[in-house]
Design a protein around this motif. Structure first.
Motif, PDB file in Angstrom:
ATOM      1  N   LEU A 277      77.380  44.871  66.894  1.00 32.58           N
ATOM      2  CA  LEU A 277      78.120  46.107  67.156  1.00 32.58           C
ATOM      3  C   LEU A 277      77.836  47.154  66.084  1.00 32.58           C
ATOM      4  CD1 LEU A 277      81.571  44.599  68.252  1.00 32.58           C
ATOM      5  CD2 LEU A 277      79.744  45.460  69.722  1.00 32.58           C
ATOM      6  N   VAL A 278      77.777  46.715  64.831  1.00 34.86           N
ATOM      7  CA  VAL A 278      77.498  47.647  63.730  1.00 34.86           C
ATOM      8  C   VAL A 278      76.070  48.190  63.836  1.00 34.86           C
ATOM      9  CG1 VAL A 278      77.194  47.835  61.229  1.00 34.86           C
ATOM     10  CG2 VAL A 278      79.184  46.637  62.149  1.00 34.86           C
ATOM     11  N   ASP A 279      75.104  47.309  64.092  1.00 36.23           N
ATOM     12  CA  ASP A 279      73.715  47.757  64.247  1.00 36.23           C
ATOM     13  C   ASP A 279      73.580  48.690  65.442  1.00 36.23           C
ATOM     14  OD1 ASP A 279      72.969  46.265  62.068  1.00 36.23           O
ATOM     15  OD2 ASP A 279      72.221  44.558  63.228  1.00 36.23           O
ATOM     16  N   GLY A 280      74.288  48.354  66.529  1.00 35.36           N
ATOM     17  CA  GLY A 280      74.260  49.217  67.706  1.00 35.36           C
ATOM     18  C   GLY A 280      74.864  50.578  67.434  1.00 35.36           C
ATOM     19  N   LEU A 281      75.941  50.608  66.643  1.00 34.48           N
ATOM     20  CA  LEU A 281      76.571  51.879  66.281  1.00 34.48           C
ATOM     21  C   LEU A 281      75.617  52.746  65.460  1.00 34.48           C
ATOM     22  CD1 LEU A 281      79.011  53.768  66.136  1.00 34.48           C
ATOM     23  CD2 LEU A 281      79.801  52.464  64.138  1.00 34.48           C
ATOM     24  N   LYS A 282      74.892  52.134  64.547  1.00 31.85           N
ATOM     25  CA  LYS A 282      73.914  52.882  63.741  1.00 31.85           C
ATOM     26  C   LYS A 282      72.877  53.550  64.643  1.00 31.85           C
ATOM     27  CE  LYS A 282      74.237  49.874  59.650  1.00 31.85           C
ATOM     28  NZ  LYS A 282      73.523  48.867  58.840  1.00 31.85           N
ATOM     29  N   THR A 283      72.382  52.796  65.616  1.00 32.31           N
ATOM     30  CA  THR A 283      71.389  53.345  66.544  1.00 32.31           C
ATOM     31  C   THR A 283      71.983  54.466  67.376  1.00 32.31           C
ATOM     32  OG1 THR A 283      70.276  51.190  66.684  1.00 32.31           O
ATOM     33  CG2 THR A 283      69.823  52.780  68.439  1.00 32.31           C
ATOM     34  N   THR A 284      73.209  54.269  67.854  1.00 29.40           N
ATOM     35  CA  THR A 284      73.886  55.284  68.656  1.00 29.40           C
ATOM     36  C   THR A 284      74.070  56.583  67.872  1.00 29.40           C
ATOM     37  OG1 THR A 284      75.061  53.651  70.013  1.00 29.40           O
ATOM     38  CG2 THR A 284      76.040  55.836  69.860  1.00 29.40           C
ATOM     39  N   LEU A 285      74.519  56.468  66.632  1.00 24.64           N
ATOM     40  CA  LEU A 285      74.727  57.655  65.793  1.00 24.64           C
ATOM     41  C   LEU A 285      73.407  58.343  65.467  1.00 24.64           C
ATOM     42  CD1 LEU A 285      77.476  56.339  63.335  1.00 24.64           C
ATOM     43  CD2 LEU A 285      77.773  57.950  65.223  1.00 24.64           C
ATOM     44  N   LEU A 286      72.355  57.540  65.242  1.00 22.70           N
ATOM     45  CA  LEU A 286      71.035  58.108  64.940  1.00 22.70           C
ATOM     46  C   LEU A 286      70.509  58.914  66.121  1.00 22.70           C
ATOM     47  CD1 LEU A 286      68.627  58.145  62.900  1.00 22.70           C
ATOM     48  CD2 LEU A 286      67.717  56.176  64.139  1.00 22.70           C
ATOM     49  N   VAL A 287      70.586  58.339  67.302  1.00 22.88           N
ATOM     50  CA  VAL A 287      70.121  59.029  68.509  1.00 22.88           C
ATOM     51  C   VAL A 287      70.956  60.284  68.756  1.00 22.88           C
ATOM     52  CG1 VAL A 287      69.925  58.867  71.023  1.00 22.88           C
ATOM     53  CG2 VAL A 287      69.191  56.953  69.595  1.00 22.88           C
ATOM     54  N   THR A 288      72.278  60.171  68.608  1.00 15.94           N
ATOM     55  CA  THR A 288      73.165  61.316  68.832  1.00 15.94           C
ATOM     56  C   THR A 288      72.857  62.454  67.864  1.00 15.94           C
ATOM     57  OG1 THR A 288      74.929  59.829  69.590  1.00 15.94           O
ATOM     58  CG2 THR A 288      75.566  62.058  68.951  1.00 15.94           C
ATOM     59  N   PHE A 289      72.668  62.121  66.594  1.00 20.47           N
ATOM     60  CA  PHE A 289      72.452  63.141  65.557  1.00 20.47           C
ATOM     61  C   PHE A 289      71.190  63.955  65.825  1.00 20.47           C
ATOM     62  CE2 PHE A 289      70.539  64.370  61.453  1.00 20.47           C
ATOM     63  CZ  PHE A 289      71.534  65.223  60.984  1.00 20.47           C
ATOM     64  N   PHE A 290      70.064  63.270  66.035  1.00 23.55           N
ATOM     65  CA  PHE A 290      68.801  63.992  66.220  1.00 23.55           C
ATOM     66  C   PHE A 290      68.733  64.654  67.597  1.00 23.55           C
ATOM     67  CE2 PHE A 290      67.553  61.204  62.701  1.00 23.55           C
ATOM     68  CZ  PHE A 290      66.965  62.143  61.856  1.00 23.55           C
ATOM     69  N   ILE A 436      73.965  54.583  77.850  1.00 24.67           N
ATOM     70  CA  ILE A 436      73.030  54.130  78.886  1.00 24.67           C
ATOM     71  C   ILE A 436      71.663  53.778  78.299  1.00 24.67           C
ATOM     72  CG2 ILE A 436      74.198  55.514  80.642  1.00 24.67           C
ATOM     73  CD1 ILE A 436      71.844  57.486  80.492  1.00 24.67           C
ATOM     74  N   SER A 437      71.521  53.860  76.986  1.00 27.53           N
ATOM     75  CA  SER A 437      70.232  53.579  76.344  1.00 27.53           C
ATOM     76  C   SER A 437      69.757  52.158  76.604  1.00 27.53           C
ATOM     77  CB  SER A 437      70.324  53.815  74.830  1.00 27.53           C
ATOM     78  OG  SER A 437      70.646  55.148  74.542  1.00 27.53           O
ATOM     79  N   GLY A 438      70.688  51.259  76.885  1.00 25.89           N
ATOM     80  CA  GLY A 438      70.328  49.870  77.150  1.00 25.89           C
ATOM     81  C   GLY A 438      69.441  49.712  78.368  1.00 25.89           C
ATOM     82  N   PHE A 439      69.417  50.707  79.256  1.00 28.31           N
ATOM     83  CA  PHE A 439      68.550  50.637  80.431  1.00 28.31           C
ATOM     84  C   PHE A 439      67.080  50.531  80.034  1.00 28.31           C
ATOM     85  CE2 PHE A 439      72.278  52.145  82.683  1.00 28.31           C
ATOM     86  CZ  PHE A 439      72.148  51.542  83.924  1.00 28.31           C
ATOM     87  N   ILE A 440      66.707  51.097  78.891  1.00 35.25           N
ATOM     88  CA  ILE A 440      65.316  51.022  78.445  1.00 35.25           C
ATOM     89  C   ILE A 440      65.152  50.001  77.323  1.00 35.25           C
ATOM     90  CG2 ILE A 440      64.859  53.396  79.141  1.00 35.25           C
ATOM     91  CD1 ILE A 440      64.990  54.174  76.156  1.00 35.25           C
ATOM     92  N   GLY A 441      66.206  49.233  77.055  1.00 30.99           N
ATOM     93  CA  GLY A 441      66.115  48.171  76.068  1.00 30.99           C
ATOM     94  C   GLY A 441      66.482  48.577  74.657  1.00 30.99           C
ATOM     95  N   LEU A 442      66.993  49.787  74.455  1.00 27.20           N
ATOM     96  CA  LEU A 442      67.397  50.214  73.123  1.00 27.20           C
ATOM     97  C   LEU A 442      68.720  49.546  72.757  1.00 27.20           C
ATOM     98  CD1 LEU A 442      66.708  52.072  70.733  1.00 27.20           C
ATOM     99  CD2 LEU A 442      68.071  53.856  71.840  1.00 27.20           C
ATOM    100  N   ALA A 443      68.762  48.933  71.587  1.00 27.98           N
ATOM    101  CA  ALA A 443      69.951  48.182  71.170  1.00 27.98           C
ATOM    102  C   ALA A 443      71.007  49.116  70.605  1.00 27.98           C
ATOM    103  CB  ALA A 443      69.563  47.117  70.139  1.00 27.98           C
ATOM    104  N   ASP A 444      71.657  49.882  71.482  1.00 26.03           N
ATOM    105  CA  ASP A 444      72.733  50.772  71.060  1.00 26.03           C
ATOM    106  C   ASP A 444      74.043  49.989  71.016  1.00 26.03           C
ATOM    107  OD1 ASP A 444      72.880  50.477  73.873  1.00 26.03           O
ATOM    108  OD2 ASP A 444      74.138  52.263  73.998  1.00 26.03           O
ATOM    109  N   LEU A 445      75.158  50.693  70.874  1.00 27.68           N
ATOM    110  CA  LEU A 445      76.458  50.031  70.738  1.00 27.68           C
ATOM    111  C   LEU A 445      76.818  49.234  71.996  1.00 27.68           C
ATOM    112  CD1 LEU A 445      79.068  49.456  69.271  1.00 27.68           C
ATOM    113  CD2 LEU A 445      79.906  51.726  69.918  1.00 27.68           C
TER     114      LEU A 445
END
Length: 491
Positions: A277-290, A436-445
């Motif tokens: 969950l923590v790693d997924g949150l990091k990815t989610t925040l990174l994608v959201t920010f940029f 919805i990033s999980g549709f392409i296999g991205l390990a988001d939250l």
């Protein structure tokens, strides 16, 4: 002299004879020397996460295949229903995700020889009145995984009005436990795992259907299919596949814990689920920010161009006037397309078509969400610009300010202030849409929650944990935007 000529002729003849064999032997199975296979790592024991590694029956078999062929095999975690589309687009070379060979699927991809036998069974609640397969015909609501053979056959047998397809098996299980559906048709081993981990679920004794699994392969790569079949045949013959299947036979004993607090402690804290969950949150925040930075910039540019065309369209002539009108039309079409199509479809088109050669999933997600959000940003900025009264603009121009000076000193400060509430809402929407990033296999939250479920078989606790994290972040965003609005209130 004749002997030397004869030896030379023999050497040349030998080279020509051997050349086809050498060329075939050196022919690459895949372009980059790595066999890329798609999988859906939420389907234990066939594929699931153990720490940061995808493990299970399929990963072990493809690893053994890679060792036999002497090539690297790389697994890409993605949504099950997107694997075949990714194979067709060339994004991946094949798929190893518990694929049942069907005539319908053969139209899209090739399949290797089968290597695993299993069955589809029916999972019900223990107090259910469904005791046999025939009972499903009594207007029962049946859950299946979208794109699975169970979904196809259940739709044919019981009618599409009584079959509900879920993106993921855990979602179907959660609906069964909450009483929204009456039964779930799923692979026997994963069904057994859920039954063992839950006090209120049980399996029917009868089997719905027998099936065999194989690896899906791109139709344009017959050599890869041939070599995979060769490896599978050899691994069957030497007993390697039997050993792998035996390794995952039966279900691990899972401790049953009552209460949401007890399950949270056991499955999220003690089991280490919080790490995903923590790693997924990091990815989610990174994608959201940029994505936010790109969408803000692009949206502002689009709004300024469209506002300039509305204000100056009749005044400008020549190349500049034509260019402004053309850009306005292009941006208008872009906005209509983005607002008129679902963000999930846009993400899949980016992944499988437009950015098919881009392997960085984070970058694919950033570009896709940035383009989506920029259309909405453009319209809210344009609304902010239009909120400035025509009289103020005319007064500024009459005082000798150029259009650029008027926009910089008068219009844009008010436009940004007036757009802040809507801007805050769009940023929050962007943050949540990354789920919805999980549709392409991205390990988001959200994908992190799915990984936790694949290990603990506890969908409710994982989803509630992810929902709480989303809620906390959104509340923090709301607080920040409220402070910003107060700061601009008298600006």
């Amino acid at each position: 002299m004749k002997k030397k000529a004869l030896n030379l002729f023999t050497l040349i003849l030998s080279i020509f004879i051997l050349m086809p064999n050498l060329a075939f032997g050196q022919e690459d199975l895949v372009d980059d020397g790595v066999i890329d296979l798609g999988t859906s790592a939420d389907f234990p024991p066939y594929e699931y996460y153990e720490k940061d590694e995808i493990v299970g029956i399929d990963p072990d078999i493809v690893k053994a295949i890679g060792e036999y062929l002497g090539v690297e095999v790389k697994l890409h975690d993605m949504d099950f229903n997107n694997i075949i589309a990714s194979i067709q687009s060339g994004k991946i070379d094949g798929g190893a995700a518990g694929f049942t060979v069907t005539e319908e699927r053969k139209k899209s991809v090739n399949f290797t020889d089968t290597f695993a036998k299993t069955s589809q069974v029916v999972l019900v609640k223990k107090d259910s009145d469904i005791k046999d397969i025939e009972d499903l015909a009594d207007s029962k609501k049946i859950g299946t995984q979208l794109g699975s053979i169970g979904h196809t056959l259940a739709t044919d047998d019981f009618g599409e009005d009584y079959v509900q397809a879920f993106i993921k098996v855990p979602d179907a299980i959660l609906s069964l436990q909450s009483g929204k559906i009456d039964a779930v048709i799923v692979d026997k081993q994963i069904a057994q795992s859920y039954a063992d981990s839950s006090k209120d679920l049980d399996l029917l004794d009868s089997t719905y259907l027998e099936e065999e699994y194989a690896i899906a392969v791109n139709k344009e790569n017959p050599l890869l299919l041939e070599k995979l079949n060769e490896a599978i045949g050899a691994l069957k013959e030497d007993g390697t596949i039997d050993q792998i299947m035996a390794k995952y036979e039966g279900s691990e004993e899972i401790e049953k814990t009552d209460g949401i607090i007890g399950r949270f402690k056991a499955n999220i804290i003690e089991n280490g689920g919080y790490k995903y969950l923590v790693d997924g949150l990091k990815t989610t925040l990174l994608v959201t920010f940029f994505a936010l930075i790109l969408s803000f910039s692009l949206g502002l540019i689009i709004a300024l161009v469209r506002a300039a065309n509305a204000e100056l369209g009749e005044e400008l002539h020549g190349i500049s006037g034509i260019l402004l009108k053309v850009m306005d039309k292009i941006f208008a079409i872009f906005i209509s397309i983005i607002r008129g199509t679902p963000s999930t479809i846009q993400l899949l088109i980016m992944f499988n078509v437009i950015l098919v050669n881009l392997d960085n999933l984070i970058l694919v997600a950033i570009i896709s969400f940035a383009l989506n959000s920029s259309a909405y940003m453009a319209e809210l900025f344009r609304g902010g610009i239009n909120s400035v009264s025509k009289g103020e603009k005319e007064a500024a121009r009459s005082l000798g300010l150029s259009y650029y000076q008027m926009m910089k000193k008068l219009v844009m400060p008010q436009a940004i202030k007036n757009s802040l509430p809507a801007l805050g809402n769009e940023i929050i929407t962007l943050f949540k849409e990354t789920s919805i990033s999980g549709f392409i296999g991205l390990a988001d939250l959200t994908r992190g929650a799915s990984i936790v479920i694949s290990q603990t078989f506890d969908a409710a606790t994982a989803y509630f944990s992810a929902a709480i994290i989303y809620l906390v972040i959104v509340l923090l965003m709301e607080k920040i935007f409220k402070k910003m609005e107060k700061g601009y209130l008298y600006a």
